[in-house]
Design an enzyme around this catalytic site. Structure first.
Site, PDB file in Angstrom:
ATOM      1  N   GLU A  89       2.726   0.984  -1.828  1.00  0.00           N
ATOM      2  CA  GLU A  89       1.289   1.122  -2.076  1.00  0.00           C
ATOM      3  C   GLU A  89       0.508   1.035  -0.779  1.00  0.00           C
ATOM      4  OE1 GLU A  89      -2.859  -0.234  -2.847  1.00  0.00           O
ATOM      5  OE2 GLU A  89      -1.307  -1.289  -1.763  1.00  0.00           O
TER       6      GLU A  89
ATOM      7  N   ASP B 201       5.338  -4.070  -2.111  1.00  0.00           N
ATOM      8  CA  ASP B 201       5.359  -4.079  -0.644  1.00  0.00           C
ATOM      9  C   ASP B 201       4.191  -4.886  -0.094  1.00  0.00           C
ATOM     10  OD1 ASP B 201       3.620  -2.065  -1.681  1.00  0.00           O
ATOM     11  OD2 ASP B 201       3.532  -1.098   0.262  1.00  0.00           O
TER      12      ASP B 201
HETATM   13 ZN   LIG Z   1      -2.604  -4.634  -2.530  1.00  0.00          ZN
END
Ligand SMILES: [Zn+2]
Length: 393
Positions: A146, A84
């Site tokens: 993340e 992401d």
């Molecule tokens: Zn990163």
């Protein structure tokens, strides 16, 4: 029929950059990472990797982790990263953030260094090594979310996913090995009093008055932590606590009925977020009792533990040798504590620069690409191809 071949590095980078994989707490911006994962699965399968997809249930959409393995056996090397990106201010970019652009000796694009760009570099690094026999497996892990909740990494820990013995995360570190960072907690305190006419304090219970004691106590706790914990390997060597925002009351002539405070706390390696939360809970309970008031205390999001892989770890040592840099600490958090929790010695080491991430014109200098591919090849050679008995102890 000819065997399908892996596209050139630049095309792979361009394909990943073209896929919007923004993760965000705001549902309007949040995108699933599935198209990136499927693209990676296709490429790793082309090289003979065995690919597993793991569903990650997040607030807004269905997302996936990818685990791609090459070679059999125990131990092995994990190369990990997130799929992401953060959202972007498109109007502030000099070029389209979703179109790989080359200028000033660098590639520009959202996620090029933080960090979708890591995966094509792995593919490029491993491709010429596949003719050799792998003694230990190479495992590529690509996670979801993340940048927001770290739910992808949390799902790996929850499943107690068996991965490898050593793990490298290709976050942007300017090609320097990182073996520690602080953890992150973001917490909320809500004081519930009762409102009333300001002319008579006995008509209510003032939440702002109680907040005065809570603030004083948290500041005292912060000083106590700074005395107790110190690590000179960090730029800011003590744990920090930032009182970030406060909201309460509405009018000067009304007793304040409720007041809310949010703060963040960044613990050093060796401090557990659970213990910290317990200590704060106890202190708040005492204030609540003294002032006959209700105090609610809860996390704004699940915390991330501090991360440390000991400097003596053979993996840290080998990464130091490869990069000719001492391992350092960084100020940002990564998925490393989750990989360490799965029993791996983890190092964060990538070609980008964190100063270029999370802002317009994210880029990766072209001059970093080949040296970083060489580092990956030496790691793969050392941990997967040469004798594991000698090399992975
Ligand atoms: Zn990163």
């Amino acid at each position: 029929m000819s065997t399908p071949v892996l596209p050139p590095l630049r095309d792979m980078l361009a394909s990943l950059i073209a896929i919007n994989s923004i993760s965000s707490a705001s549902p309007q911006l949040d995108q699933s990472n599935q198209p990136v994962i499927h693209q990676l699965a296709t490429w790793f399968e082309l090289l003979g990797f065995k690919v597993d997809l793991m569903p990650v249930h997040t607030a807004h959409s269905k997302k996936l982790n990818l685990i791609a393995r090459y070679g059999e056996g125990h131990g092995g090397l994990v190369l990990a990263g997130h799929t992401d990106t953060v959202p972007c201010d498109e109007h502030l970019w000099q070029s389209n953030p979703f179109q790989l652009t080359e200028r000033d000796n660098a590639y520009f694009g959202l996620g090029i260094c933080d960090m979708k760009g890591f995966f094509p570099l792995i593919l490029e690094a491993v491709k010429p090594l596949l003719s050799q026999k792998f003694q230990c497996p190479l495992i590529v892990v690509a996670t979801a979310d993340e940048e927001t909740s770290m739910d992808g990494a949390r799902a790996l820990v929850e499943a107690q996913q068996k991965l490898g013995r050593f793990a490298l995360i290709g976050e942007p570190t300017n090609m320097k090995p990182i073996n520690m960072h602080k953890g992150i907690m973001m917490e909320r305190v809500v004081i519930h009093g009762s409102s009333g006419h300001s002319s008579d304090p006995s008509l209510g219970n003032n939440a702002l008055d109680a907040m005065y004691y809570v603030l004083g106590d948290l500041i005292q706790f912060r000083q106590q932590l700074a005395k107790q914990f110190n690590n000179p390997l960090f730029t800011v060597p003590s744990p920090t606590m930032n009182l970030g925002c406060i909201h309460g009351g509405d009018n000067p002539n009304r007793i304040c009925g409720s007041c809310e405070l949010a703060f963040d706390l960044r613990p050093l390696p060796g401090m557990s977020t659970e213990n910290l939360r317990e200590s704060i809970q106890k202190r708040l309970a005492l204030i609540a009792e003294q002032h006959s008031i209700d105090i609610e205390f809860n996390p704004l999001f699940p915390s991330v533990e501090a991360f440390e892989t000991p400097a003596q770890s053979p993996f840290v040592q080998f990464c130091q040798q490869l990069t000719q840099h001492e391992a350092e600490s960084v100020a940002f958090a990564t998925e490393a504590p989750f990989l360490n929790a799965l029993g791996m010695d983890t190092v964060v080491l990538g070609p980008g620069d964190i100063a270029k991430a999370h802002q317009p014109d994210e880029c990766l200098p072209l001059s970093r690409i080949n040296p970083f591919i060489k580092i990956l090849q030496r790691l793969i050679h050392h941990y997967c191809i040469t004798s594991p008995n000698v090399q992975t102890t």
